[in-house]
Write a protein that holds these residues in place. Sequence first.
Motif, PDB file in Angstrom:
ATOM      1  N   GLU A  72       0.821  -1.211   0.000  1.00 18.81           N
ATOM      2  CA  GLU A  72       0.000   0.000   0.000  1.00 18.81           C
ATOM      3  C   GLU A  72       0.855   1.261   0.000  1.00 18.81           C
ATOM      4  OE1 GLU A  72      -3.028   0.498   2.916  1.00 18.81           O
ATOM      5  OE2 GLU A  72      -3.943  -1.440   2.563  1.00 18.81           O
ATOM      6  N   GLY A  73       2.142   1.111   0.275  1.00 21.04           N
ATOM      7  CA  GLY A  73       3.014   2.277   0.224  1.00 21.04           C
ATOM      8  C   GLY A  73       3.017   2.889  -1.167  1.00 21.04           C
ATOM      9  N   ASP A  74       3.020   2.052  -2.199  1.00 17.70           N
ATOM     10  CA  ASP A  74       3.166   2.555  -3.563  1.00 17.70           C
ATOM     11  C   ASP A  74       2.019   2.221  -4.505  1.00 17.70           C
ATOM     12  OD1 ASP A  74       5.365   4.229  -3.875  1.00 17.70           O
ATOM     13  OD2 ASP A  74       6.776   2.557  -3.844  1.00 17.70           O
ATOM     14  N   VAL A  75       1.067   1.425  -4.046  1.00 18.67           N
ATOM     15  CA  VAL A  75      -0.045   1.083  -4.941  1.00 18.67           C
ATOM     16  C   VAL A  75      -1.361   1.264  -4.177  1.00 18.67           C
ATOM     17  CG1 VAL A  75      -1.049  -0.678  -6.447  1.00 18.67           C
ATOM     18  CG2 VAL A  75       1.430  -0.577  -6.171  1.00 18.67           C
ATOM     19  N   ALA A 127       2.842   3.821  -8.092  1.00 18.55           N
ATOM     20  CA  ALA A 127       3.949   4.773  -8.246  1.00 18.55           C
ATOM     21  C   ALA A 127       5.270   4.064  -8.490  1.00 18.55           C
ATOM     22  CB  ALA A 127       4.058   5.636  -6.994  1.00 18.55           C
ATOM     23  N   HIS A 128       6.152   4.783  -9.171  1.00 20.10           N
ATOM     24  CA  HIS A 128       7.515   4.308  -9.364  1.00 20.10           C
ATOM     25  C   HIS A 128       8.425   5.516  -9.299  1.00 20.10           C
ATOM     26  CE1 HIS A 128       7.923   5.698 -13.636  1.00 20.10           C
ATOM     27  NE2 HIS A 128       6.615   5.708 -13.525  1.00 20.10           N
ATOM     28  N   GLY A 129       9.707   5.253  -9.271  1.00 19.12           N
ATOM     29  CA  GLY A 129      10.657   6.358  -9.250  1.00 19.12           C
ATOM     30  C   GLY A 129      11.563   6.300  -8.040  1.00 19.12           C
ATOM     31  N   VAL A 130      11.090   5.722  -6.939  1.00 23.00           N
ATOM     32  CA  VAL A 130      11.936   5.632  -5.763  1.00 23.00           C
ATOM     33  C   VAL A 130      12.017   4.176  -5.279  1.00 23.00           C
ATOM     34  CG1 VAL A 130      12.499   6.607  -3.495  1.00 23.00           C
ATOM     35  CG2 VAL A 130      11.163   7.964  -5.126  1.00 23.00           C
ATOM     36  N   ARG A 131      10.947   3.644  -4.751  1.00 21.74           N
ATOM     37  CA  ARG A 131      10.999   2.314  -4.136  1.00 21.74           C
ATOM     38  C   ARG A 131      10.468   1.207  -5.060  1.00 21.74           C
ATOM     39  NH1 ARG A 131      10.861   2.145   1.480  1.00 21.74           N
ATOM     40  NH2 ARG A 131      12.055   3.858   2.360  1.00 21.74           N
ATOM     41  N   THR A 132       9.207   1.403  -5.513  1.00 22.72           N
ATOM     42  CA  THR A 132       8.590   0.364  -6.349  1.00 22.72           C
ATOM     43  C   THR A 132       9.029   0.555  -7.791  1.00 22.72           C
ATOM     44  OG1 THR A 132       6.701   0.042  -4.883  1.00 22.72           O
ATOM     45  CG2 THR A 132       6.341  -0.459  -7.209  1.00 22.72           C
ATOM     46  N   LEU A 168       6.959   9.480  -9.273  1.00 19.10           N
ATOM     47  CA  LEU A 168       7.258  10.353  -8.133  1.00 19.10           C
ATOM     48  C   LEU A 168       8.518  11.147  -8.444  1.00 19.10           C
ATOM     49  CD1 LEU A 168       6.672   7.750  -5.265  1.00 19.10           C
ATOM     50  CD2 LEU A 168       5.148   9.619  -5.931  1.00 19.10           C
ATOM     51  N   SER A 169       8.458  12.463  -8.230  1.00 20.85           N
ATOM     52  CA  SER A 169       9.609  13.260  -8.658  1.00 20.85           C
ATOM     53  C   SER A 169      10.247  14.085  -7.534  1.00 20.85           C
ATOM     54  CB  SER A 169       9.197  14.182  -9.809  1.00 20.85           C
ATOM     55  OG  SER A 169       8.139  15.003  -9.394  1.00 20.85           O
ATOM     56  N   ASP A 170       9.769  13.951  -6.320  1.00 16.61           N
ATOM     57  CA  ASP A 170      10.345  14.693  -5.191  1.00 16.61           C
ATOM     58  C   ASP A 170      10.757  13.654  -4.148  1.00 16.61           C
ATOM     59  OD1 ASP A 170      10.630  15.978  -2.696  1.00 16.61           O
ATOM     60  OD2 ASP A 170       9.219  17.557  -3.230  1.00 16.61           O
ATOM     61  N   PHE A 228       8.748  12.644  -1.084  1.00 17.88           N
ATOM     62  CA  PHE A 228       7.514  11.880  -1.242  1.00 17.88           C
ATOM     63  C   PHE A 228       7.868  10.599  -1.998  1.00 17.88           C
ATOM     64  CE2 PHE A 228       6.675  16.346  -0.675  1.00 17.88           C
ATOM     65  CZ  PHE A 228       5.961  16.272   0.515  1.00 17.88           C
ATOM     66  N   TYR A 229       8.499   9.729  -1.251  1.00 20.29           N
ATOM     67  CA  TYR A 229       9.160   8.542  -1.818  1.00 20.29           C
ATOM     68  C   TYR A 229       8.217   7.373  -1.996  1.00 20.29           C
ATOM     69  CZ  TYR A 229       8.873   7.150   3.012  1.00 20.29           C
ATOM     70  OH  TYR A 229       8.365   6.823   4.247  1.00 20.29           O
ATOM     71  N   HIS A 230       7.056   7.452  -1.361  1.00 23.47           N
ATOM     72  CA  HIS A 230       6.012   6.433  -1.511  1.00 23.47           C
ATOM     73  C   HIS A 230       4.745   7.146  -1.985  1.00 23.47           C
ATOM     74  CE1 HIS A 230       7.162   2.940   1.486  1.00 23.47           C
ATOM     75  NE2 HIS A 230       7.448   2.610   0.235  1.00 23.47           N
ATOM     76  N   LEU A 231       3.930   6.443  -2.746  1.00 24.75           N
ATOM     77  CA  LEU A 231       2.670   7.042  -3.203  1.00 24.75           C
ATOM     78  C   LEU A 231       1.816   7.505  -2.021  1.00 24.75           C
ATOM     79  CD1 LEU A 231       0.892   7.631  -5.715  1.00 24.75           C
ATOM     80  CD2 LEU A 231      -0.178   5.404  -5.356  1.00 24.75           C
TER      81      LEU A 231
END
Length: 310
Positions: free
Chosen positions: A139-142, A154-159, A180-182, A185-188
């Motif tokens: 749930e952190g990223d989806v 989301a993608h770009g940092v963790r997932t 994710l571009s900042d 805000f590393y998780h969705l």
Amino acid sequence: MATSITASSAAPNVFASTPQFTRPTFLMCPPEWYNVDYVLNPWMAGNVHRSSRDLAFAQWKGMHNVLRSVADVRLLHPEPGCPDMVFVAHSALIHNGVAALSSFNPQQRRAETAYLRRWLISQGFILWETPRETPFEGEGDVAFNDDGTSLWAAHGVRTCRAAHRHIADAWHVPVTSLHLSDPRFYHLDTCFTPLASPTGEATGYILYYPQAFDAASNAAIERAYPANRRIAVSELDATHMACCALNLGRTVFTGEITRELATRLFDAGFDVVQLELSEFIKGGGGAKSLALRLSDLPITHSRLGLLPIS
Ligand code: ARG
């Protein structure tokens, strides 16, 4: 017993033996071993060993008490060596009795999945495993949209972006990828949470921080949600984890937010419960990350009769 299934054999809705829930049901994990022991995100930097376990426990208990008054809350046993296990929402994404298990990107969180896997098996969930090579952080990223018919990932940092389609295949639902571009805000879930319509209309709301996304992602969000359904938060609220909100029916559980945002939510028809979560913000988490949803969407739209507690 839970069953592991592979991408091509998913037909989640037909498994009659998966758990049935009559009330909204969540899983929480007490912060018995919680600490900021290492730095996985910018929020943790400068906070190593600066969290108070006593205060964290009191804050966690505060959220547990409020959530327990409106939902069933199950508990996962906390394990030594897993200081971030309190953020149990990142270990899986669950819907229709199927649990897509996380494959954590940081090595420091990888042991958590095994403990949750064991618990989910004991409860009869069907497991959807994710490959080690394509990290996915639950749930952190989806996030499902409010009625459970599509996913935002989301993608770009963790997932990893390559994990998105595999996760969506667990429920045969469409998925929209967001970048994710900042780094703050590393998780969705730190910057984007779909909210159900408090008045039962078909379209829900999106609570989000637009500056955390690139232009193409913002365009996708704007196509899905008309302007009057987009609740864009200020940088001040975003950096207090306002978007890491748990939505249950017409109630929104979040951290301490500005009067402006509280009014915006209230005007849209939501009841807002503000929780003190300062110790978890030091670790980079907010309300939503402390509770993993086990029951299905949509969650019935009822007035829960709660008052803000701070
Ligand atoms: N320290 C944890 C991590 O970096 C915190 C996760 C909490 N957060 C959240 N996405 N809301 O993985």
